[in-house]
Structures are given as C-alpha cells and as structure tokens.
Design an enzyme around this catalytic site. Structure first.
Site, PDB file in Angstrom:
ATOM      1  N   GLY A  12       0.838 -21.009   9.701  1.00 46.48           N
ATOM      2  CA  GLY A  12       1.939 -20.086   9.983  1.00 46.48           C
ATOM      3  C   GLY A  12       2.992 -20.695  10.877  1.00 46.48           C
ATOM      4  CG  ASP A  13       4.258 -19.038  13.771  1.00 45.95           C
ATOM      5  OD1 ASP A  13       4.742 -18.031  13.237  1.00 45.95           O
ATOM      6  OD2 ASP A  13       3.360 -18.991  14.636  1.00 45.95           O
ATOM      7  CD  GLU A  14       3.593 -22.542   7.986  1.00 41.54           C
ATOM      8  OE1 GLU A  14       4.250 -21.491   8.059  1.00 41.54           O
ATOM      9  OE2 GLU A  14       2.387 -22.561   7.679  1.00 41.54           O
ATOM     10  CE  LYS A  16       5.690 -18.103   6.854  1.00 36.59           C
ATOM     11  NZ  LYS A  16       5.134 -18.820   8.022  1.00 36.59           N
ATOM     12  N   GLY A  17      11.168 -18.481   7.664  1.00 38.68           N
ATOM     13  CA  GLY A  17      12.329 -17.598   7.759  1.00 38.68           C
ATOM     14  C   GLY A  17      13.631 -18.374   7.672  1.00 38.68           C
ATOM     15  N   GLY A  40       6.290 -13.200  12.030  1.00 38.04           N
ATOM     16  CA  GLY A  40       7.534 -13.207  12.799  1.00 38.04           C
ATOM     17  C   GLY A  40       8.382 -14.322  12.230  1.00 38.04           C
ATOM     18  CG  HIS A  41       9.097 -14.708   8.593  1.00 35.07           C
ATOM     19  ND1 HIS A  41       8.969 -14.404   7.266  1.00 35.07           N
ATOM     20  CD2 HIS A  41       7.849 -15.071   9.002  1.00 35.07           C
ATOM     21  CE1 HIS A  41       7.703 -14.573   6.893  1.00 35.07           C
ATOM     22  NE2 HIS A  41       7.004 -14.958   7.939  1.00 35.07           N
ATOM     23  CD  GLN A 222       0.599 -13.560   7.686  1.00 38.41           C
ATOM     24  OE1 GLN A 222       0.474 -13.133   6.565  1.00 38.41           O
ATOM     25  NE2 GLN A 222       1.357 -12.952   8.576  1.00 38.41           N
ATOM     26  CB  THR A 237      -4.102 -13.239   8.105  1.00 35.75           C
ATOM     27  OG1 THR A 237      -3.616 -11.906   8.261  1.00 35.75           O
ATOM     28  CG2 THR A 237      -3.671 -13.803   6.753  1.00 35.75           C
ATOM     29  CB  THR A 299       1.811 -12.223  20.074  1.00 26.80           C
ATOM     30  OG1 THR A 299       1.691 -13.618  19.786  1.00 26.80           O
ATOM     31  CG2 THR A 299       1.239 -11.417  18.930  1.00 26.80           C
TER      32      THR A 299
HETATM   33  P1  GDP Z   1       8.060 -18.617  10.352  1.00 24.13           P
HETATM   34  O1  GDP Z   1       7.085 -17.596  10.792  1.00 24.13           O
HETATM   35  O2  GDP Z   1       7.473 -19.614   9.421  1.00 24.13           O
HETATM   36  O3  GDP Z   1       9.341 -18.038   9.814  1.00 24.13           O
HETATM   37  O4  GDP Z   1       8.451 -19.446  11.660  1.00 24.13           O
HETATM   38  P2  GDP Z   1       8.767 -18.831  13.132  1.00 24.13           P
HETATM   39  O5  GDP Z   1      10.096 -18.192  13.102  1.00 24.13           O
HETATM   40  O6  GDP Z   1       7.631 -18.031  13.629  1.00 24.13           O
HETATM   41  O7  GDP Z   1       8.746 -20.159  13.990  1.00 24.13           O
HETATM   42  C1  GDP Z   1       9.578 -21.231  13.718  1.00 24.13           C
HETATM   43  C2  GDP Z   1      10.418 -21.512  14.970  1.00 24.13           C
HETATM   44  O8  GDP Z   1      11.032 -22.773  14.844  1.00 24.13           O
HETATM   45  C3  GDP Z   1      11.564 -20.528  15.159  1.00 24.13           C
HETATM   46  O9  GDP Z   1      11.830 -20.387  16.513  1.00 24.13           O
HETATM   47  C4  GDP Z   1      12.727 -21.220  14.455  1.00 24.13           C
HETATM   48  O10 GDP Z   1      14.004 -20.821  14.974  1.00 24.13           O
HETATM   49  C5  GDP Z   1      12.454 -22.646  14.809  1.00 24.13           C
HETATM   50  N1  GDP Z   1      12.891 -23.655  13.822  1.00 24.13           N
HETATM   51  C6  GDP Z   1      12.885 -23.590  12.478  1.00 24.13           C
HETATM   52  N2  GDP Z   1      13.246 -24.782  11.942  1.00 24.13           N
HETATM   53  C7  GDP Z   1      13.494 -25.601  12.988  1.00 24.13           C
HETATM   54  C8  GDP Z   1      13.877 -26.979  13.094  1.00 24.13           C
HETATM   55  O11 GDP Z   1      14.051 -27.692  12.124  1.00 24.13           O
HETATM   56  N3  GDP Z   1      13.988 -27.493  14.358  1.00 24.13           N
HETATM   57  C9  GDP Z   1      13.785 -26.741  15.477  1.00 24.13           C
HETATM   58  N4  GDP Z   1      13.915 -27.313  16.645  1.00 24.13           N
HETATM   59  N5  GDP Z   1      13.423 -25.453  15.408  1.00 24.13           N
HETATM   60  C10 GDP Z   1      13.272 -24.902  14.186  1.00 24.13           C
HETATM   61  P1  IMO Z   2       4.136 -15.999  10.219  1.00 21.66           P
HETATM   62  O1  IMO Z   2       4.492 -15.276   8.938  1.00 21.66           O
HETATM   63  C1  IMO Z   2       1.062 -17.609  12.839  1.00 21.66           C
HETATM   64  C2  IMO Z   2      -2.758 -15.477  12.950  1.00 21.66           C
HETATM   65  C3  IMO Z   2      -3.115 -14.797  14.244  1.00 21.66           C
HETATM   66  C4  IMO Z   2      -4.634 -14.880  14.177  1.00 21.66           C
HETATM   67  C5  IMO Z   2      -4.912 -14.662  12.693  1.00 21.66           C
HETATM   68  C6  IMO Z   2      -5.248 -13.234  12.322  1.00 21.66           C
HETATM   69  O2  IMO Z   2       5.086 -15.731  11.323  1.00 21.66           O
HETATM   70  O3  IMO Z   2       3.922 -17.431   9.960  1.00 21.66           O
HETATM   71  P2  IMO Z   2      -3.914 -10.955  12.132  1.00 21.66           P
HETATM   72  O4  IMO Z   2      -2.866 -10.332  12.993  1.00 21.66           O
HETATM   73  O5  IMO Z   2      -3.440 -11.252  10.753  1.00 21.66           O
HETATM   74  O6  IMO Z   2      -5.194 -10.197  12.164  1.00 21.66           O
HETATM   75  O7  IMO Z   2      -4.244 -12.369  12.826  1.00 21.66           O
HETATM   76  O8  IMO Z   2      -3.740 -15.068  12.017  1.00 21.66           O
HETATM   77  N1  IMO Z   2      -1.436 -15.096  12.383  1.00 21.66           N
HETATM   78  C7  IMO Z   2      -0.356 -15.874  12.420  1.00 21.66           C
HETATM   79  N2  IMO Z   2      -0.163 -17.085  13.011  1.00 21.66           N
HETATM   80  N3  IMO Z   2       2.052 -17.027  12.113  1.00 21.66           N
HETATM   81  C8  IMO Z   2       1.862 -15.842  11.504  1.00 21.66           C
HETATM   82  O9  IMO Z   2       2.767 -15.299  10.661  1.00 21.66           O
HETATM   83  C9  IMO Z   2       0.625 -15.181  11.670  1.00 21.66           C
HETATM   84  N4  IMO Z   2       0.104 -14.025  11.244  1.00 21.66           N
HETATM   85  C10 IMO Z   2      -1.161 -13.980  11.677  1.00 21.66           C
HETATM   86  O10 IMO Z   2      -2.599 -15.486  15.356  1.00 21.66           O
HETATM   87  O11 IMO Z   2      -5.042 -16.169  14.508  1.00 21.66           O
HETATM   88 MG    MG Z   3       6.255 -16.834  12.566  1.00 27.16          MG
END
Ligand code: GDP
Ligand code: IMO
Ligand code: MG
Length: 420
Positions: A12-14, A16-17, A40-41, A222, A237, A299
């Site tokens: 997750g949190d790669e 994507k958003g 959280g995107h 995720q 998840t 969170t």
């Molecule tokens: P998602 O859940 O996959 O959409 O990712 P998140 O939003 O949770 O986390 C990605 C974080 O990295 C966010 O704060 C974005 O603003 C940031 N981000 C995305 N792409 C880049 C990048 O290429 N460089 C940097 N420094 N930040 C980035």
């Molecule tokens: P995005 O879409 C990162 C993780 C939680 C926990 C496990 C289970 O922003 O990439 P849950 O709330 O589903 O019962 O939690 O999955 N988790 C994520 N980690 N990015 C997310 O979403 C996540 N959604 C759930 O931290 O380890």
């Molecule tokens: Mg996220």
C-alpha cells in the site's frame, strides 16, 4: 478492451492516487473497485494536498465520471467528510460521482467490532486502520450486510437495527467499552446526504459505456502484499486487492481488461503489523522516512521503511498480470551513496526467489547493490535526461521483473512524472 487496471504492488501507499490523478484525462470513467476508508490516496495539485479515502482519485478532473464500485465498503460519514473537502476545493460531484447499488455499508458497530477484535488479539494484532473494514467484509460474505441500495428502502431502519443487534450480541463476547451514540447520529445524517448521490447498477452502467468505446480506469486500493489470498496472511486487509478484484468489484469481464498498471515505490514501506523482510529498522529506514515523509495518509502512523523487495514485487507482477510499472518516489533516493534491492531470500538455509507460505524470522534477504545517482531530479521532464545511475537502476528492475517501467515519479505533484 477498454478497461485498464491500476493497482499497488507492495504493502500500500505506493502513490496510486497521484498516478490515477495524472492518468485520469485519458479515461471517461475512474472506478474504485475494493477496499474502503482504510485507503488514503493523496493528490497534490499546485502545491495543495487532498487525501481521498473512498472517492476515486479522478474526481478533480471536470467531466470525468467517478464510480465507487460494488466491491468498495463505504462509511457514509467518511464519505461525507470527503464531500466536504471537495466543497472546499470547489470541486463539483453532483453529476459525476456515482455509487454502485451493491456496495456494502460500514456501520458504527463494524468499527467497534474492529477495535474490539484488535484489542483482544493483543500482541498478535493486525495493525488495522480500525475503519471497520474486516467486520464489514465478514458481514458481506456472511450474507448479513447492508448495501447502498438499501438506503432508499422503507425498511432500512429495521434492517439496520437487526444488524446492529447482531453486532451488540457479538460485542458481549469481548471485554470492550464503547459509546457509539454520537457516531450513530452522524451516520444517519450522512445517510440522508448521500441519498442525493446518483446510484447505478455498476455492471450495466459500465458495460454501456464500454459499448460506446469509452475508456475506464479501475483504481485499486492497498497493495498486492495486503491481498487476503496472496498477501502476508493474516497481516493483510480483508479484500482482494489484485487485478482479478476489478472484475468482481465493478461487474466487468476479464476480457475487457487491457493494461495493468502496477505502482511501486523505488524503495518499500509498510504500515501496521506483519512481516517486512526488507524493512530497515536503522538509520537507513529513518532517512527514508524523513525524506519520503512516510506517515500514513489515513492514520498518521509512522510507516516502516526499507529497500525494494524484488522477490515480493515479482510475485505481485505475476498474480496481477502487470503490463507496465510506474516507479514512484525515485527522488527520495537522490541522496543515497548506495541503493540496495532485495533480490532473493534465504529460507531455512536455502536460497529462493519465491515468496514462501509464511515470512518468518527465519527468512533472510540477499541484497544487490546499486550506486546512487546523488543528484536532484527536479525539473527533469524527459527520460533521456535522467542520471545514468538511475537509468541503470530502472533497467535492472525491468530485467528482474520482466516488466517494463513506463513512468518514473519524481515528486508528489501532478507534473512531477517522467514518461519513458
Ligand atoms: P496511495 O495510497 O498509494 O495513493 O499513496 P499515499 O497517498 O498513501 O502515499 C504516497 C505519498 O507519497 C503521498 O504523500 C504522495 O503525495 C507522495 N508521493 C507520490 N509520488 C511521489 C513521488 O514521486 N515523490 C515524492 N517525494 N512523493 C510522492
Ligand atoms: P492505500 O490504499 C497501507 C494495512 C493496515 C493493516 C492492514 C489491515 O492507502 O494504499 P485494515 O484497516 O484493512 O483492517 O488494515 O492493512 N492497510 C494499509 N496500508 N495503505 C493502505 O491503503 C492500507 N489499507 C490497509 O495498516 O496493516
Ligand atoms: Mg495510502
């Protein structure tokens, strides 16, 4: 084949958003297909940041339809908080934000059940975001759930009360205190507000658009290593997060899918509990966290940080049928002399390039070193202008993963992206 799927390849949190927001102009419809407000995107436009949890990341683009698919679990209260944010940004959604009628609702008691279950697990807890995701999907497969289509029915309150009573019975098994009065009030207020949103039958709606030649981007939440079947179970998840989930979370056939765009950081993070083989619990991890601002978008928790895990990433490419990768946060590695990539594991004394049944403490990672490029990527817009050492790193990853890297992201902003 008008549908492309975008999914996370790690935990997750790669980013994507950000990539969905960038790609959205190429599509007529952006559709979320699983997960819920555990996601959280983050989108950053003109230096301003918005975090979306339930609403697809194409919403900032005028005239694009954004569908919350039937595979998504929806908390009406969180959804309304997101609508408030859109109102603040003057983003219109009355005509272009749609809900699938078969999407399941997260009740206040689902959140309590999540919290009670985690508390009871003690040290073995999952590290859930406590958004009620697991209990809601359990009610879905247990055939007890409430769905978006129910909110317009005359016996909605009756259905709600029945399910709530069931939850209260379950909660008696836990020694867990709670008070949902305020949250419940808010929930019903939010139900009234979301009644104004358009509700569709996702399969008919999307397939009509496909017939017209319209393009759809299916947005995952995720990441593959959090997938309930293929992730680091039980630290996952409660939904399928992989490409296959786009079909059942939207109501489209697999033969409609063309490209599968996998998102991976140039390194790796994980939030919550569970194994993270390439995690660096040292000054390297700390440096990645500080430079990458690695704190959860939902969170606010610290994300564990480490090197890219190519064994897990290759696994993710296979199970998703990834056709291209967007490599994000390359800029976070600008200042490292050496960059490592986890290229194999040793499990019980044997080297392997396969993800084992369980990632226990017995698993050791074998790393390959890559020289860092030690320069800023700011202002670079063309792939030919990237530092040679970054280009070598990208080439190595492509060869290992047998998948092309089509985009390199160099900052959080919409425009900080290099197409290859
Ligand atoms: P998602 O859940 O996959 O959409 O990712 P998140 O939003 O949770 O986390 C990605 C974080 O990295 C966010 O704060 C974005 O603003 C940031 N981000 C995305 N792409 C880049 C990048 O290429 N460089 C940097 N420094 N930040 C980035
Ligand atoms: P995005 O879409 C990162 C993780 C939680 C926990 C496990 C289970 O922003 O990439 P849950 O709330 O589903 O019962 O939690 O999955 N988790 C994520 N980690 N990015 C997310 O979403 C996540 N959604 C759930 O931290 O380890
Ligand atoms: Mg996220």
């Amino acid at each position: 084949m008008n549908v492309d799927v975008l999914i996370g390849l790690q935990w997750g949190d790669e980013g994507k958003g950000k990539i969905v927001d960038f790609l959205a102009p190429n599509y007529e419809i952006i559709a979320r297909f699983q997960g819920g407000p555990n996601a959280g995107h983050t989108l950053v436009v003109n230096g301003e940041k918005i975090v979306l949890h339930t609403i697809p990341s194409g919403i900032l683009h005028k005239n694009k339809i954004n569908l919350i698919g039937n595979g998504v679990v929806i908390n009406p209260t969180t959804l309304c908080e997101e609508l408030d944010k859109l109102d603040k940004w003057n983003v219109s959604y009355a005509d272009n934000l749609l809900l699938a009628e078969r999407g399941h609702l997260i009740l206040p008691t689902h959140k309590v059940l999540d919290a009670a279950s985690e508390a009871a697990k003690g040290k073995a807890k999952i590290g859930s975001t406590l958004r009620g995701i697991g209990p809601t999907y359990m009610d879905k497969t247990g055939r007890n759930g409430l769905r978006v289509g129910d909110i317009h029915s005359s016996d909605f309150l009756e259905k709600y009360t029945k399910l709530k009573e069931k939850h209260l019975d379950l909660l008696r098994l836990y020694d867990f205190e709670f008070d949902i009065e305020a949250e419940e009030k808010n929930w019903f207020k939010s139900i009234e507000r979301i009644k104004a949103l358009k509700v569709v039958s996702s399969p008919y709606f999307l397939n009509e658009h496909i017939k017209k030649g319209h393009r759809i981007l299916a947005e995952g939440a995720q990441g593959s290593m959090l997938d309930v079947d293929f992730g680091t179970y039980p630290f996952v998840t409660s939904s399928n997060t992989i490409t296959a989930a786009a079909c059942k979370g939207l109501g489209i056939g697999p033969n409609q899918i063309k490209d599968v765009i996998g998102i991976s950081k140039a390194y790796c993070t994980r939030v919550g509990a569970g194994p993270f083989p390439t995690g660096q619990y040292n000054e390297i991890g700390e440096k990645l966290r500080v430079i990458g601002h690695e704190f959860g978008a939902t969170t606010g928790r610290e994300r564990g940080c480490g090197w890219i895990d190519l064994v897990a990433l290759k696994f993710a490419c296979i199970i998703n049928g990834v056709t291209q990768i967007a490599l994000t946060k390359a800029d976070v590695l600008n200042d490292f002399d050496e960059i490592e990539s986890g290229s194999s594991y040793t499990v019980n004394g044997k080297e392997t390039k396969q993800v084992p049944f369980e990632m226990t403490d017995e698993l050791k990672v074998n790393y390959t070193s890559h020289p860092g490029w030690k320069q800023s990527l700011e202002g670079i817009t063309e792939y030919k202008d990237i530092p040679e050492k970054l280009s070598n790193y990208v080439t190595y990853l492509e060869a290992y993963l047998e998948t092309p890297i089509s985009m390199v992201s160099t900052g959080p902003g919409r425009k900080e992206l290099i197409l290859k």
